[in-house]
Design a protein around this motif. Sequence first.
Motif, PDB file in Angstrom:
ATOM      1  N   ILE A   1      32.137 -40.604  62.939  1.00  0.00           N
ATOM      2  CA  ILE A   1      31.791 -39.842  61.459  1.00  0.00           C
ATOM      3  C   ILE A   1      33.485 -39.663  61.364  1.00  0.00           C
ATOM      4  O   ILE A   1      34.093 -40.090  62.072  1.00  0.00           O
ATOM      5  CB  ILE A   1      30.780 -38.559  62.452  1.00  0.00           C
ATOM      6  CG1 ILE A   1      31.986 -38.112  63.684  1.00  0.00           C
ATOM      7  CG2 ILE A   1      29.877 -39.866  62.422  1.00  0.00           C
ATOM      8  CD1 ILE A   1      31.103 -37.205  64.073  1.00  0.00           C
ATOM      9  N   GLN A   2      33.560 -38.794  59.938  1.00  0.00           N
ATOM     10  CA  GLN A   2      34.220 -37.959  59.526  1.00  0.00           C
ATOM     11  C   GLN A   2      34.369 -36.736  59.952  1.00  0.00           C
ATOM     12  O   GLN A   2      34.039 -36.042  59.857  1.00  0.00           O
ATOM     13  CB  GLN A   2      34.156 -38.387  57.842  1.00  0.00           C
ATOM     14  CG  GLN A   2      35.611 -37.456  57.426  1.00  0.00           C
ATOM     15  CD  GLN A   2      36.930 -37.592  58.064  1.00  0.00           C
ATOM     16  OE1 GLN A   2      37.339 -39.199  56.856  1.00  0.00           O
ATOM     17  NE2 GLN A   2      37.571 -37.438  58.352  1.00  0.00           N
ATOM     18  N   PRO A   3      35.432 -36.628  61.375  1.00  0.00           N
ATOM     19  CA  PRO A   3      34.848 -35.035  62.261  1.00  0.00           C
ATOM     20  C   PRO A   3      35.967 -33.935  61.056  1.00  0.00           C
ATOM     21  O   PRO A   3      36.350 -34.097  60.826  1.00  0.00           O
ATOM     22  CB  PRO A   3      36.285 -35.249  63.106  1.00  0.00           C
ATOM     23  CG  PRO A   3      36.996 -36.127  62.374  1.00  0.00           C
ATOM     24  CD  PRO A   3      36.735 -37.009  62.155  1.00  0.00           C
ATOM     25  N   GLN A   4      35.073 -32.958  60.943  1.00  0.00           N
ATOM     26  CA  GLN A   4      35.047 -32.205  60.698  1.00  0.00           C
ATOM     27  C   GLN A   4      36.068 -30.997  61.687  1.00  0.00           C
ATOM     28  O   GLN A   4      36.175 -31.856  62.279  1.00  0.00           O
ATOM     29  CB  GLN A   4      33.536 -31.054  59.941  1.00  0.00           C
ATOM     30  CG  GLN A   4      32.743 -31.776  58.849  1.00  0.00           C
ATOM     31  CD  GLN A   4      33.589 -32.143  57.556  1.00  0.00           C
ATOM     32  OE1 GLN A   4      34.186 -31.658  56.814  1.00  0.00           O
ATOM     33  NE2 GLN A   4      33.592 -33.208  57.165  1.00  0.00           N
ATOM     34  N   THR A   5      35.900 -29.778  60.567  1.00  0.00           N
ATOM     35  CA  THR A   5      37.041 -29.011  61.577  1.00  0.00           C
ATOM     36  C   THR A   5      36.344 -28.688  63.259  1.00  0.00           C
ATOM     37  O   THR A   5      36.428 -28.360  64.030  1.00  0.00           O
ATOM     38  CB  THR A   5      37.648 -27.390  60.791  1.00  0.00           C
ATOM     39  OG1 THR A   5      37.780 -27.341  59.307  1.00  0.00           O
ATOM     40  CG2 THR A   5      38.515 -26.072  61.501  1.00  0.00           C
ATOM     41  N   SER A   6      35.175 -28.078  62.805  1.00  0.00           N
ATOM     42  CA  SER A   6      34.671 -27.010  64.765  1.00  0.00           C
ATOM     43  C   SER A   6      33.980 -28.478  64.802  1.00  0.00           C
ATOM     44  O   SER A   6      34.873 -28.626  66.390  1.00  0.00           O
ATOM     45  CB  SER A   6      32.843 -27.250  63.584  1.00  0.00           C
ATOM     46  OG  SER A   6      32.849 -25.613  62.448  1.00  0.00           O
ATOM     47  N   ILE A   7      33.723 -29.539  64.267  1.00  0.00           N
ATOM     48  CA  ILE A   7      33.987 -30.594  65.262  1.00  0.00           C
ATOM     49  C   ILE A   7      35.113 -31.025  66.088  1.00  0.00           C
ATOM     50  O   ILE A   7      35.405 -31.167  67.802  1.00  0.00           O
ATOM     51  CB  ILE A   7      33.034 -32.117  64.817  1.00  0.00           C
ATOM     52  CG1 ILE A   7      32.023 -31.664  64.639  1.00  0.00           C
ATOM     53  CG2 ILE A   7      33.698 -33.014  65.915  1.00  0.00           C
ATOM     54  CD1 ILE A   7      30.850 -33.193  63.678  1.00  0.00           C
TER      55      ILE A   7
ATOM     56  N   ILE B   1      50.044 -27.018  67.162  1.00  0.00           N
ATOM     57  CA  ILE B   1      49.994 -28.336  67.521  1.00  0.00           C
ATOM     58  C   ILE B   1      49.645 -29.774  67.836  1.00  0.00           C
ATOM     59  O   ILE B   1      49.584 -30.999  67.690  1.00  0.00           O
ATOM     60  CB  ILE B   1      51.360 -28.373  69.516  1.00  0.00           C
ATOM     61  CG1 ILE B   1      52.720 -27.060  68.942  1.00  0.00           C
ATOM     62  CG2 ILE B   1      51.983 -30.007  69.261  1.00  0.00           C
ATOM     63  CD1 ILE B   1      53.039 -26.800  70.376  1.00  0.00           C
ATOM     64  N   SER B   2      48.643 -29.839  68.561  1.00  0.00           N
ATOM     65  CA  SER B   2      47.394 -30.727  69.198  1.00  0.00           C
ATOM     66  C   SER B   2      46.893 -30.376  67.400  1.00  0.00           C
ATOM     67  O   SER B   2      46.428 -32.326  67.386  1.00  0.00           O
ATOM     68  CB  SER B   2      46.729 -29.899  70.038  1.00  0.00           C
ATOM     69  OG  SER B   2      46.132 -29.754  71.068  1.00  0.00           O
ATOM     70  N   LEU B   3      46.619 -30.450  66.893  1.00  0.00           N
ATOM     71  CA  LEU B   3      46.081 -30.136  65.582  1.00  0.00           C
ATOM     72  C   LEU B   3      46.400 -31.177  64.335  1.00  0.00           C
ATOM     73  O   LEU B   3      46.531 -32.055  63.819  1.00  0.00           O
ATOM     74  CB  LEU B   3      44.911 -29.042  64.375  1.00  0.00           C
ATOM     75  CG  LEU B   3      44.321 -29.017  64.068  1.00  0.00           C
ATOM     76  CD1 LEU B   3      43.221 -29.526  63.959  1.00  0.00           C
ATOM     77  CD2 LEU B   3      44.184 -27.350  63.450  1.00  0.00           C
ATOM     78  N   ALA B   4      48.177 -30.097  64.537  1.00  0.00           N
ATOM     79  CA  ALA B   4      49.333 -30.709  63.953  1.00  0.00           C
ATOM     80  C   ALA B   4      49.253 -32.294  64.152  1.00  0.00           C
ATOM     81  O   ALA B   4      50.003 -33.680  63.436  1.00  0.00           O
ATOM     82  CB  ALA B   4      50.261 -30.379  63.392  1.00  0.00           C
ATOM     83  N   GLY B   5      49.508 -32.593  65.334  1.00  0.00           N
ATOM     84  CA  GLY B   5      49.856 -33.906  65.443  1.00  0.00           C
ATOM     85  C   GLY B   5      48.761 -34.668  65.367  1.00  0.00           C
ATOM     86  O   GLY B   5      48.816 -36.014  65.396  1.00  0.00           O
TER      87      GLY B   5
ATOM     88  N   PHE C   1      44.248 -38.619  62.683  1.00  0.00           N
ATOM     89  CA  PHE C   1      42.934 -38.958  62.882  1.00  0.00           C
ATOM     90  C   PHE C   1      41.693 -37.559  63.297  1.00  0.00           C
ATOM     91  O   PHE C   1      41.818 -37.065  63.564  1.00  0.00           O
ATOM     92  CB  PHE C   1      42.991 -39.043  64.732  1.00  0.00           C
ATOM     93  CG  PHE C   1      43.568 -40.684  64.576  1.00  0.00           C
ATOM     94  CD1 PHE C   1      43.022 -41.556  64.394  1.00  0.00           C
ATOM     95  CD2 PHE C   1      44.847 -40.784  65.155  1.00  0.00           C
ATOM     96  CE1 PHE C   1      43.026 -42.968  64.588  1.00  0.00           C
ATOM     97  CE2 PHE C   1      45.581 -42.378  65.363  1.00  0.00           C
ATOM     98  CZ  PHE C   1      44.747 -43.170  64.685  1.00  0.00           C
ATOM     99  N   GLY C   2      43.320 -36.791  62.730  1.00  0.00           N
ATOM    100  CA  GLY C   2      42.577 -35.071  62.607  1.00  0.00           C
ATOM    101  C   GLY C   2      42.042 -34.466  60.838  1.00  0.00           C
ATOM    102  O   GLY C   2      40.551 -35.199  60.977  1.00  0.00           O
ATOM    103  N   LEU C   3      42.196 -33.582  60.595  1.00  0.00           N
ATOM    104  CA  LEU C   3      40.813 -32.889  59.520  1.00  0.00           C
ATOM    105  C   LEU C   3      40.595 -34.157  58.610  1.00  0.00           C
ATOM    106  O   LEU C   3      41.625 -35.071  57.956  1.00  0.00           O
ATOM    107  CB  LEU C   3      41.259 -31.785  58.701  1.00  0.00           C
ATOM    108  CG  LEU C   3      41.873 -30.601  60.180  1.00  0.00           C
ATOM    109  CD1 LEU C   3      42.433 -29.024  59.480  1.00  0.00           C
ATOM    110  CD2 LEU C   3      40.748 -30.559  60.777  1.00  0.00           C
ATOM    111  N   PRO C   4      40.071 -33.887  57.246  1.00  0.00           N
ATOM    112  CA  PRO C   4      39.672 -34.544  56.892  1.00  0.00           C
ATOM    113  C   PRO C   4      40.215 -34.540  55.752  1.00  0.00           C
ATOM    114  O   PRO C   4      41.053 -33.833  55.615  1.00  0.00           O
ATOM    115  CB  PRO C   4      38.589 -34.026  55.692  1.00  0.00           C
ATOM    116  CG  PRO C   4      37.493 -33.220  57.178  1.00  0.00           C
ATOM    117  CD  PRO C   4      38.654 -33.285  57.493  1.00  0.00           C
TER     118      PRO C   4
END
Length: 504
Positions: free
Chosen positions: A359-365, A434-438, A444-447
Amino acid sequence: MPFFKLPQLAGEELTEVIFAVARLCGAKGAWTANPVGFAGVVSWILLALLTAVSLHFLFRHAPQWQFNPLTRKKMQRFRSIRRGYVAWMILLALVFVACLDNLIVGKRALVVHYNGKYYFPFVSPLIPGSTFGLPYDSETEYRALKKKLAEEKGGSNWVLMPPVPYGAHLDAPEVVEELEDRGGVIFRRGAAQPFDGRAYSVYPSKPTQPRQEWTYRKGLRHGDMRGWNPGGEQVEKGKFEQGKQVEYSDFTDGKAAGLEAGTGLQTQLFPPMAPSLQHRHYLGTNTSGGDVLASLFGGLQQSIYVVIFYLVVTVTLGVVIGGIMGFFGGWIDLFGQRIIEIWSTMPFLFIVLIVSSVIQPQTSILVLIICLFSWVSPTLYMRTATYRERERDYVAATRLLGAGTGRILFKHILPNTIAVFVTLVPFMVPDIIISLAGLDFLGFGLPPDQPSWGRLLQEGTENFNYPWIVSSAFCALVFVLVLVTFVGEAVREAFDPKKFTTYQ
């Protein structure tokens, strides 16, 4: 002694009062988004209940809210650590600015005065372009409306845009610049060097339709020329060398020369574009044409939302699971430790790759996935603190008085262990940022439609010829992380029990 004296009150309730007032007043935007995650009537019912409970505690129990003397002493110690206190004030200012949302950054106008009426698009539902005399019924393009109204001489209509008139989400308008003719040599406005590139004229009656296009070198026409009729069909072509025409072909048997003459010269600036005060791209544009400053602002809002979501979930899991393990001990503690050992060996990055492929992960997921691998540390801290506190005399006294397990854990033990989380939380914040930016940097992060500091870093590292992209994202990320680190160091020193413990 408890960290502070406070009635049984959920921490989010006071925030819900702000959300409720803003939503009931018709405010729209990221900062007034649905805070409970439900749609329609259910959302409003939950919001009304939370508001009622918040007001109840706000007016009935406000006099009971007071910090104990020891906590006040720790807070005074925190204020005396100048570096951490200043960093805390700056972080609060950044959060406040991020909450202003479309007042600072956005493609919707703040105020529109049209035909004697005032409109406030940034807090209103969609306003069609036909409302302002534009030939479409979709949402108004306010930047174009402002330009159109400014060209109407003597008119009383006007548009007030935010300081950064670009949206953080997929807003990449074409940038068109007027050129100057200085004695037969073409320059960009304010430039010292002659213009190189392609420029065109437009039909005065159809400003979006090019009339003729030329290639310029050192401010002179040098290269191919093309011309179009009002319908967009090519009717002529030619070639210039050092400003002189050497070839020309008319596909309409001489009729092209009689077409409406274009006035002035324009050029389209393709992304990435360098910082420009004229076009209000203060930090330039990225590879897709989006405003870098707007993307940084959206990334800041995203980071604040993610940090709050992350801390609420991980701290809640840590308090509940760690408190149960430490309070009961025995086989419950042994079972919990084995689960933690097994869970700690799970490959975090592989799990994210699998989810992203399905799936395309949304922010909450995405944040929930990160939380599933981040609850272990606060759980172990809470377990250790609960083991220590359960042997205290006040816990034995509450048991003799008939208090239940839940009351002992959350009413008595938790207030005495909250200092552990006060010193731990500031160091958890950099981890999630850092995890989200990485993840965004690796793809593999936000849409793609979500603003992200990691994606800006990834674009900048692939385009070092445009240093404003990577430097802006890098400076923003480092600045916030340094502030959080300074706050964490100050909190840890201010709440160090060795500084405030005496032995008798």
